[in-house]
Motif scaffolding. Structure first.
Motif, short mmCIF file in Angstrom:
data_model
loop_
_atom_site.label_atom_id
_atom_site.label_comp_id
_atom_site.label_asym_id
_atom_site.label_seq_id
_atom_site.Cartn_x
_atom_site.Cartn_y
_atom_site.Cartn_z
N THR A 165 -1.84 4.08 10.04
CA THR A 165 -2.60 4.96 10.93
C THR A 165 -4.09 4.70 10.78
O THR A 165 -4.83 4.67 11.77
CB THR A 165 -2.28 6.44 10.61
OG1 THR A 165 -0.87 6.62 10.64
CG2 THR A 165 -2.94 7.36 11.62
N ARG A 166 -4.52 4.53 9.54
CA ARG A 166 -5.90 4.18 9.23
C ARG A 166 -5.90 3.25 8.03
O ARG A 166 -4.96 3.21 7.25
CB ARG A 166 -6.74 5.43 8.90
CG ARG A 166 -6.85 6.44 9.98
CD ARG A 166 -8.13 7.27 9.87
NE ARG A 166 -8.31 7.90 8.57
CZ ARG A 166 -7.88 9.13 8.27
NH1 ARG A 166 -7.19 9.82 9.16
NH2 ARG A 166 -8.11 9.66 7.09
N GLY A 167 -7.00 2.54 7.86
CA GLY A 167 -7.15 1.68 6.71
C GLY A 167 -6.74 0.24 6.99
O GLY A 167 -6.32 -0.10 8.10
N ASN A 168 -6.88 -0.60 5.97
CA ASN A 168 -6.67 -2.04 6.16
C ASN A 168 -5.94 -2.64 4.97
O ASN A 168 -6.04 -2.15 3.84
CB ASN A 168 -8.01 -2.75 6.33
CG ASN A 168 -8.74 -2.33 7.59
OD1 ASN A 168 -8.35 -2.68 8.70
ND2 ASN A 168 -9.80 -1.55 7.41
N ILE A 169 -5.23 -3.73 5.24
CA ILE A 169 -4.61 -4.55 4.21
C ILE A 169 -5.10 -5.98 4.40
O ILE A 169 -5.00 -6.55 5.50
CB ILE A 169 -3.07 -4.51 4.28
CG1 ILE A 169 -2.57 -3.07 4.12
CG2 ILE A 169 -2.45 -5.41 3.21
CD1 ILE A 169 -1.07 -2.93 4.25
N ASP A 220 -4.66 7.86 1.80
CA ASP A 220 -5.80 7.21 1.15
C ASP A 220 -5.37 6.31 -0.02
O ASP A 220 -5.84 6.46 -1.15
CB ASP A 220 -6.80 8.27 0.67
CG ASP A 220 -8.18 7.67 0.43
OD1 ASP A 220 -8.48 6.60 1.01
OD2 ASP A 220 -8.95 8.25 -0.36
N ILE A 221 -4.48 5.36 0.28
CA ILE A 221 -4.00 4.42 -0.73
C ILE A 221 -5.00 3.28 -0.91
O ILE A 221 -5.40 2.63 0.06
CB ILE A 221 -2.63 3.84 -0.34
CG1 ILE A 221 -1.61 4.95 -0.11
CG2 ILE A 221 -2.14 2.84 -1.38
CD1 ILE A 221 -1.23 5.72 -1.33
N ASN A 222 -5.40 3.05 -2.15
CA ASN A 222 -6.26 1.92 -2.49
C ASN A 222 -5.59 1.16 -3.64
O ASN A 222 -5.30 1.74 -4.68
CB ASN A 222 -7.65 2.40 -2.92
CG ASN A 222 -8.43 2.97 -1.75
OD1 ASN A 222 -9.09 2.26 -1.01
ND2 ASN A 222 -8.35 4.29 -1.58
N LEU A 223 -5.36 -0.13 -3.42
CA LEU A 223 -4.63 -0.91 -4.42
C LEU A 223 -4.97 -2.39 -4.29
O LEU A 223 -4.94 -2.94 -3.18
CB LEU A 223 -3.12 -0.71 -4.22
CG LEU A 223 -2.18 -1.52 -5.13
CD1 LEU A 223 -2.31 -1.06 -6.59
CD2 LEU A 223 -0.74 -1.38 -4.66
N LEU A 237 -5.81 3.33 2.97
CA LEU A 237 -4.67 3.27 3.87
C LEU A 237 -4.02 4.64 4.04
O LEU A 237 -3.69 5.31 3.05
CB LEU A 237 -3.64 2.25 3.35
CG LEU A 237 -2.46 2.00 4.28
CD1 LEU A 237 -2.24 0.51 4.45
CD2 LEU A 237 -1.19 2.66 3.75
N TRP A 238 -3.83 5.01 5.28
CA TRP A 238 -3.12 6.24 5.64
C TRP A 238 -1.99 5.87 6.58
O TRP A 238 -2.13 4.97 7.42
CB TRP A 238 -4.05 7.23 6.36
CG TRP A 238 -5.12 7.82 5.49
CD1 TRP A 238 -6.22 7.20 5.00
CD2 TRP A 238 -5.18 9.18 5.03
NE1 TRP A 238 -6.98 8.07 4.25
CE2 TRP A 238 -6.36 9.29 4.25
CE3 TRP A 238 -4.37 10.30 5.19
CZ2 TRP A 238 -6.74 10.49 3.65
CZ3 TRP A 238 -4.73 11.49 4.60
CH2 TRP A 238 -5.91 11.58 3.83
N LEU A 239 -0.87 6.58 6.46
CA LEU A 239 0.24 6.41 7.38
C LEU A 239 0.80 7.78 7.72
O LEU A 239 1.13 8.56 6.81
CB LEU A 239 1.34 5.53 6.76
CG LEU A 239 2.58 5.30 7.62
CD1 LEU A 239 2.24 4.46 8.85
CD2 LEU A 239 3.69 4.62 6.80
N SER A 240 0.88 8.07 9.00
CA SER A 240 1.38 9.37 9.44
C SER A 240 2.43 9.18 10.52
O SER A 240 2.36 8.23 11.32
CB SER A 240 0.24 10.23 10.01
OG SER A 240 -0.76 10.43 9.04
N THR A 261 4.59 -1.44 5.13
CA THR A 261 3.23 -1.61 5.67
C THR A 261 2.62 -2.91 5.17
O THR A 261 1.97 -3.64 5.94
CB THR A 261 2.36 -0.40 5.30
OG1 THR A 261 3.00 0.80 5.74
CG2 THR A 261 0.99 -0.49 5.96
N ILE A 262 2.81 -3.22 3.89
CA ILE A 262 2.33 -4.50 3.36
C ILE A 262 2.97 -5.67 4.10
O ILE A 262 2.31 -6.67 4.40
CB ILE A 262 2.63 -4.59 1.85
CG1 ILE A 262 1.78 -3.57 1.07
CG2 ILE A 262 2.35 -6.00 1.32
CD1 ILE A 262 2.15 -3.45 -0.39
N LEU A 263 4.26 -5.54 4.42
CA LEU A 263 4.98 -6.61 5.11
C LEU A 263 4.65 -6.70 6.59
O LEU A 263 5.08 -7.63 7.28
CB LEU A 263 6.50 -6.37 4.96
CG LEU A 263 7.05 -6.62 3.56
CD1 LEU A 263 8.37 -5.89 3.38
CD2 LEU A 263 7.22 -8.11 3.30
#
Length: 219
Positions: free
Chosen positions: A61-65, A26-29, A14-17, A53-55
């Motif tokens: 910007t990129r990535g998935n939850i 690049d968050i991975n959790l 996950l990226w947020l800009s 972002t979780i909510l």
């Protein structure tokens, strides 16, 4: 013991800009049922942005939850949210009771009014704000508003709680009560994710301590 079966959230790459500034990188959790995650980090490091972002309040910007129930992917989870006090418009014409009751939105149609009233009365009492029930939120102190928002987050008995600086503005006496409420919820299996700059009151409750400064690490 964490397993794929009790995983409820998976955050992948996950990226947020904002414009040209990266807030999350690049968050991975993975979050598991019954986790109590205590998240700390510097101001501007992306803690609140990760919660939002979780909510689904911000789009990455990129990535998935991904969300899961009993090992199956679902579109969303039942999450109670306590935002930071400064994100609330205190001039909005709504009473303490109405704010707490709004946490039942979407569920109230399925329950008799007498049951809803009992639940609201109980939550107002638990938060110590029964005497304020008819007060507009604009006249509340910071601590009173925080209790009101905490009650809203809890009243629907959500499977997960997301709390952003929950002890801000409240007095030490209610902070102790908050710790006990969260301890009880955690013991019943509620998943809790909390951002706090004051980790000391909650450190004994958490099973995972994370540190965010744009990237994610263990504390």
């Amino acid at each position: 013991m964490p397993s794929q079966e009790n995983k409820i959230i998976s955050i992948e790459n996950l990226w947020l800009s904002y414009t040209d500034k990266s807030v999350l990188e690049d968050i991975n959790l993975d979050i598991f049922e019954g986790d109590f995650l205590l998240v700390s980090g510097p101001n501007g490091g992306g803690k609140t942005s990760l919660l939002r972002t979780i909510l689904g309040l911000q789009k990455p910007t990129r990535g998935n939850i991904y969300f899961f129930e009993k090992g199956e992917q679902v579109s969303s989870l039942d999450i109670g949210y306590l935002p930071q006090k400064n994100s609330i418009d205190s001039k909005f014409p709504i009473t303490v009771e109405e704010v707490v009751a709004s946490g039942l939105m979407g569920k109230s149609a399925k329950r008799p009014q007498s049951v809803l009233k009992r639940e609201i009365d109980y939550m107002l009492d638990l938060m110590g704000i029964t005497s304020l029930r008819e007060k507009p939120i604009g006249v509340l102190s910071g601590g009173q508003l925080q209790r009101t928002l905490f009650g809203r987050a809890l009243i629907s008995h959500p499977e997960m709680l997301i709390l952003d600086e929950p002890s801000s503005y409240i007095d030490r006496q209610f902070e102790g009560r908050m710790v006990e409420i969260l301890r009880e919820l955690s013991s019943r299996g509620t998943t809790i994710m909390m951002v706090s700059h004051e980790i000391e009151p909650f450190i004994t409750l958490s099973n995972r301590n994370l540190y965010i400064d744009h990237t994610l690490g263990d504390r």
